[in-house]
Design an enzyme around this catalytic site. Sequence first.
Site, PDB file in Angstrom:
ATOM      1  N   ASN A  34       3.225   0.668  -5.577  1.00  0.00           N
ATOM      2  CA  ASN A  34       3.026   1.132  -4.198  1.00  0.00           C
ATOM      3  C   ASN A  34       2.137   2.364  -4.211  1.00  0.00           C
ATOM      4  O   ASN A  34       1.752   2.858  -5.265  1.00  0.00           O
ATOM      5  CB  ASN A  34       4.375   1.406  -3.522  1.00  0.00           C
ATOM      6  CG  ASN A  34       5.148   2.503  -4.222  1.00  0.00           C
ATOM      7  OD1 ASN A  34       4.760   3.663  -4.213  1.00  0.00           O
ATOM      8  ND2 ASN A  34       6.243   2.139  -4.874  1.00  0.00           N
ATOM      9  N   ARG A  35       1.798   2.848  -3.026  1.00  0.00           N
ATOM     10  CA  ARG A  35       0.791   3.899  -2.903  1.00  0.00           C
ATOM     11  C   ARG A  35       1.340   5.322  -2.936  1.00  0.00           C
ATOM     12  O   ARG A  35       0.629   6.261  -2.617  1.00  0.00           O
ATOM     13  CB  ARG A  35       0.005   3.716  -1.608  1.00  0.00           C
ATOM     14  CG  ARG A  35      -0.849   2.482  -1.600  1.00  0.00           C
ATOM     15  CD  ARG A  35      -1.753   2.490  -0.374  1.00  0.00           C
ATOM     16  NE  ARG A  35      -2.391   1.208  -0.162  1.00  0.00           N
ATOM     17  CZ  ARG A  35      -3.456   0.787  -0.853  1.00  0.00           C
ATOM     18  NH1 ARG A  35      -4.000   1.571  -1.767  1.00  0.00           N
ATOM     19  NH2 ARG A  35      -3.960  -0.393  -0.601  1.00  0.00           N
TER      20      ARG A  35
END
Length: 234
Positions: A34-35
Amino acid sequence: LSAAPANGTLAGRTVTITAGGTREPLDPVRFLGNRSSGKQGVALAQAALAAGATVRFIAAHIEVPPPPGAELTVVETAEELRKATLELAQTSDALIMAAAVADFRPASVSETKVKKRDDGEEPVITLIRNPDILREAVQQRDAARAPQLIIGFAAETGDESGDPLAHGLQKLKRKGCDLLVLNTVGRSLVFGQDSTEVTILDAHGAEPETVSGSKSDVAGAILARIVAVLPAGD
Ligand code: CTP
Ligand code: CA
């Protein structure tokens, strides 16, 4: 904006902070991630160190250097994060779950690199649920009757069943943590940004408090709330 806690107000206290995004392997060279940048977690660690705390920093994947002065544990997957968090939290005055934990992981991990095939069969990835670390940390604390503060984070968008605040309040209840730091997200807000706006939700009845500014301002406000509600030390 509430100010950061003064120097020394967390002296003798231990704060465990999780940060960054977990990565769930698919094969030896690929993962689901994920970011999360880890910036908010690092800012929290810096604020806690500045207030005199001993800081245990559990880093999943972070895009910034870990905070000097913190005790560093590096993890990759949600399962590794779970193990480190539940262990270090046991002897901490506060646990801050700033990490973005993958909700799911691939049901199986290939020991060899997944290759394209010529028969037209494309791979299908089956996912299974990861444990809810925050929830487990709350259960562990409650079972031990430990006077420990547990802080969760949530990024919410509104949808047909409620606005972000309603979702945040439900999540605070469901998780059983003391504070929930709520980010209301649009498509490109929050992740990786240097400034932010959050609303701190309190399970013990304080009004929601909105803080905007740099991640360091937000960290200061969260730490100030921890100082205000931590039970007195020995
Ligand atoms: N969290 C956790 N373990 C998980 C998922 C989330 O400990 N498996 C923690 C996060 O670190 C965060 C808080 O729980 O502090 C809320 O994360 P969020 O993803 O918003 O909660 P979920 O219960 O996964 O809800 P959703 O279905 O909305 O993603
Ligand atoms: Ca989630």
